[in-house]
Design a protein around this motif. Structure first.
Motif, PDB file in Angstrom:
ATOM      1  N   LYS A 142       0.755  -1.094   0.102  1.00 32.08           N
ATOM      2  CA  LYS A 142      -0.003   0.032  -0.002  1.00 32.08           C
ATOM      3  C   LYS A 142       0.926   1.304  -0.183  1.00 32.08           C
ATOM      4  O   LYS A 142       0.605   2.037  -0.933  1.00 32.08           O
ATOM      5  CB  LYS A 142      -0.866  -0.078   1.223  1.00 32.08           C
ATOM      6  N   ARG A 143       2.131   1.222   0.698  1.00 34.91           N
ATOM      7  CA  ARG A 143       2.780   2.300   0.707  1.00 34.91           C
ATOM      8  C   ARG A 143       3.440   2.585  -0.630  1.00 34.91           C
ATOM      9  O   ARG A 143       3.677   3.759  -0.971  1.00 34.91           O
ATOM     10  CB  ARG A 143       3.906   2.189   1.889  1.00 34.91           C
ATOM     11  N   GLN A 144       3.796   1.182  -1.281  1.00 34.17           N
ATOM     12  CA  GLN A 144       4.528   1.502  -2.574  1.00 34.17           C
ATOM     13  C   GLN A 144       3.564   2.066  -3.593  1.00 34.17           C
ATOM     14  O   GLN A 144       3.882   3.077  -4.494  1.00 34.17           O
ATOM     15  CB  GLN A 144       4.920   0.380  -3.104  1.00 34.17           C
ATOM     16  N   GLU A 145       2.447   1.869  -3.526  1.00 35.28           N
ATOM     17  CA  GLU A 145       1.248   2.319  -4.355  1.00 35.28           C
ATOM     18  C   GLU A 145       0.753   3.816  -4.224  1.00 35.28           C
ATOM     19  O   GLU A 145       0.881   4.515  -5.081  1.00 35.28           O
ATOM     20  CB  GLU A 145       0.003   1.303  -4.043  1.00 35.28           C
ATOM     21  N   GLU A 146       1.034   4.143  -2.930  1.00 34.56           N
ATOM     22  CA  GLU A 146       0.630   5.419  -2.930  1.00 34.56           C
ATOM     23  C   GLU A 146       1.777   6.491  -3.185  1.00 34.56           C
ATOM     24  O   GLU A 146       1.768   7.461  -3.453  1.00 34.56           O
ATOM     25  CB  GLU A 146       0.495   5.887  -1.034  1.00 34.56           C
ATOM     26  N   TYR A 147       3.155   5.905  -2.708  1.00 41.72           N
ATOM     27  CA  TYR A 147       4.286   6.533  -3.354  1.00 41.72           C
ATOM     28  C   TYR A 147       4.283   6.808  -4.812  1.00 41.72           C
ATOM     29  O   TYR A 147       4.508   7.929  -5.529  1.00 41.72           O
ATOM     30  CB  TYR A 147       5.509   5.908  -3.064  1.00 41.72           C
ATOM     31  N   ASN A 148       3.849   5.681  -5.619  1.00 38.02           N
ATOM     32  CA  ASN A 148       3.857   5.816  -6.944  1.00 38.02           C
ATOM     33  C   ASN A 148       2.808   6.632  -7.706  1.00 38.02           C
ATOM     34  O   ASN A 148       2.954   7.588  -8.511  1.00 38.02           O
ATOM     35  CB  ASN A 148       3.671   4.372  -7.761  1.00 38.02           C
ATOM     36  N   LYS A 149       1.656   6.676  -6.854  1.00 38.75           N
ATOM     37  CA  LYS A 149       0.490   7.794  -7.254  1.00 38.75           C
ATOM     38  C   LYS A 149       0.873   9.213  -6.962  1.00 38.75           C
ATOM     39  O   LYS A 149       0.830  10.046  -7.918  1.00 38.75           O
ATOM     40  CB  LYS A 149      -0.772   7.281  -6.180  1.00 38.75           C
ATOM     41  N   CYS A 150       1.489   9.523  -5.966  1.00 35.70           N
ATOM     42  CA  CYS A 150       2.011  10.884  -5.713  1.00 35.70           C
ATOM     43  C   CYS A 150       3.364  11.221  -6.656  1.00 35.70           C
ATOM     44  O   CYS A 150       3.402  12.228  -7.191  1.00 35.70           O
ATOM     45  CB  CYS A 150       2.810  10.948  -4.457  1.00 35.70           C
ATOM     46  N   LYS A 151       4.146  10.211  -7.053  1.00 36.10           N
ATOM     47  CA  LYS A 151       5.159  10.591  -8.147  1.00 36.10           C
ATOM     48  C   LYS A 151       4.286  11.014  -9.587  1.00 36.10           C
ATOM     49  O   LYS A 151       4.928  11.805 -10.127  1.00 36.10           O
ATOM     50  CB  LYS A 151       6.014   9.413  -8.375  1.00 36.10           C
ATOM     51  N   HIS A 152       3.407  10.445  -9.949  1.00 36.62           N
ATOM     52  CA  HIS A 152       2.520  10.581 -11.101  1.00 36.62           C
ATOM     53  C   HIS A 152       1.771  12.178 -10.890  1.00 36.62           C
ATOM     54  O   HIS A 152       1.825  12.714 -11.854  1.00 36.62           O
ATOM     55  CB  HIS A 152       1.535   9.378 -11.208  1.00 36.62           C
ATOM     56  N   ILE A 153       1.209  12.130  -9.946  1.00 39.78           N
ATOM     57  CA  ILE A 153       0.675  13.582  -9.444  1.00 39.78           C
ATOM     58  C   ILE A 153       1.967  14.667  -9.566  1.00 39.78           C
ATOM     59  O   ILE A 153       1.679  15.693 -10.331  1.00 39.78           O
ATOM     60  CB  ILE A 153      -0.065  13.730  -8.221  1.00 39.78           C
ATOM     61  N   VAL A 154       2.972  14.640  -9.044  1.00 36.41           N
ATOM     62  CA  VAL A 154       4.026  15.503  -9.166  1.00 36.41           C
ATOM     63  C   VAL A 154       4.445  15.609 -10.644  1.00 36.41           C
ATOM     64  O   VAL A 154       4.652  16.735 -11.098  1.00 36.41           O
ATOM     65  CB  VAL A 154       5.169  15.114  -8.015  1.00 36.41           C
ATOM     66  N   ALA A 155       4.688  14.701 -11.071  1.00 34.90           N
ATOM     67  CA  ALA A 155       5.171  14.703 -12.743  1.00 34.90           C
ATOM     68  C   ALA A 155       4.018  15.400 -13.546  1.00 34.90           C
ATOM     69  O   ALA A 155       4.512  16.122 -14.414  1.00 34.90           O
ATOM     70  CB  ALA A 155       5.386  13.209 -13.254  1.00 34.90           C
ATOM     71  N   ASP A 156       2.918  15.117 -13.245  1.00 31.53           N
ATOM     72  CA  ASP A 156       1.707  15.704 -14.021  1.00 31.53           C
ATOM     73  C   ASP A 156       1.720  17.547 -13.854  1.00 31.53           C
ATOM     74  O   ASP A 156       1.902  18.153 -14.617  1.00 31.53           O
ATOM     75  CB  ASP A 156       0.506  15.267 -13.789  1.00 31.53           C
ATOM     76  N   LEU A 157       1.835  17.743 -12.378  1.00 33.59           N
ATOM     77  CA  LEU A 157       1.699  18.930 -11.952  1.00 33.59           C
ATOM     78  C   LEU A 157       3.352  19.693 -12.661  1.00 33.59           C
ATOM     79  O   LEU A 157       3.168  20.894 -13.398  1.00 33.59           O
ATOM     80  CB  LEU A 157       1.944  19.307 -10.631  1.00 33.59           C
ATOM     81  N   ASP A 158       4.364  19.142 -12.623  1.00 31.87           N
ATOM     82  CA  ASP A 158       5.289  19.928 -13.499  1.00 31.87           C
ATOM     83  C   ASP A 158       5.448  19.822 -14.761  1.00 31.87           C
ATOM     84  O   ASP A 158       5.881  21.024 -15.190  1.00 31.87           O
ATOM     85  CB  ASP A 158       6.953  18.806 -13.150  1.00 31.87           C
ATOM     86  N   SER A 159       4.782  18.847 -15.590  1.00 28.58           N
ATOM     87  CA  SER A 159       4.552  19.273 -16.834  1.00 28.58           C
ATOM     88  C   SER A 159       3.688  20.267 -17.221  1.00 28.58           C
ATOM     89  O   SER A 159       3.688  20.934 -18.244  1.00 28.58           O
ATOM     90  CB  SER A 159       3.885  17.867 -17.457  1.00 28.58           C
ATOM     91  N   ASN A 160       2.778  20.540 -16.480  1.00 34.17           N
ATOM     92  CA  ASN A 160       1.687  21.614 -16.374  1.00 34.17           C
ATOM     93  C   ASN A 160       2.368  22.974 -16.243  1.00 34.17           C
ATOM     94  O   ASN A 160       2.072  23.873 -16.970  1.00 34.17           O
ATOM     95  CB  ASN A 160       0.491  21.470 -15.776  1.00 34.17           C
ATOM     96  N   ILE A 161       3.200  23.100 -15.448  1.00 33.45           N
ATOM     97  CA  ILE A 161       3.714  24.308 -14.842  1.00 33.45           C
ATOM     98  C   ILE A 161       5.054  24.747 -16.082  1.00 33.45           C
ATOM     99  O   ILE A 161       4.936  25.783 -16.314  1.00 33.45           O
ATOM    100  CB  ILE A 161       4.778  23.970 -13.596  1.00 33.45           C
ATOM    101  N   HIS A 162       5.319  23.810 -16.651  1.00 38.13           N
ATOM    102  CA  HIS A 162       6.523  24.216 -17.767  1.00 38.13           C
ATOM    103  C   HIS A 162       6.231  24.043 -19.118  1.00 38.13           C
ATOM    104  O   HIS A 162       6.806  24.278 -19.892  1.00 38.13           O
ATOM    105  CB  HIS A 162       7.637  22.791 -17.612  1.00 38.13           C
ATOM    106  N   ARG A 163       4.759  24.424 -19.356  1.00 34.25           N
ATOM    107  CA  ARG A 163       4.213  24.628 -20.461  1.00 34.25           C
ATOM    108  C   ARG A 163       4.252  25.952 -21.135  1.00 34.25           C
ATOM    109  O   ARG A 163       4.579  26.825 -20.335  1.00 34.25           O
ATOM    110  CB  ARG A 163       2.685  24.182 -20.556  1.00 34.25           C
TER     111      ARG A 163
END
Length: 56
Positions: free
Chosen positions: A35-56
């Motif tokens: 469960k911890r690993q799944e939550e970590y992976n989910k957070c990594k994807h959220i951060v990556a999405d936010l980063d990609s939206n910021i740098h547009r």
């Protein structure tokens, strides 16, 4: 590492088991760590999405 009451409270809140139960059974540890690993992976994807939206 010394296990504190706050850590116990967090374990109960997040995983509905105490640290003693976590340590007692391998099945419990695997479930918590999965469960911890799944939550970590989910957070990594959220951060990556936010980063990609910021740098547009």
């Amino acid at each position: 590492m010394k296990y504190t009451a706050d850590m116990e409270k967090a374990m109960q809140g997040s995983h509905h088991m105490g640290y003693a139960d976590y340590c007692r059974k391998l099945e419990n540890r695997l479930r918590v760590e999965r469960k911890r690993q799944e939550e970590y992976n989910k957070c990594k994807h959220i951060v990556a999405d936010l980063d990609s939206n910021i740098h547009r």
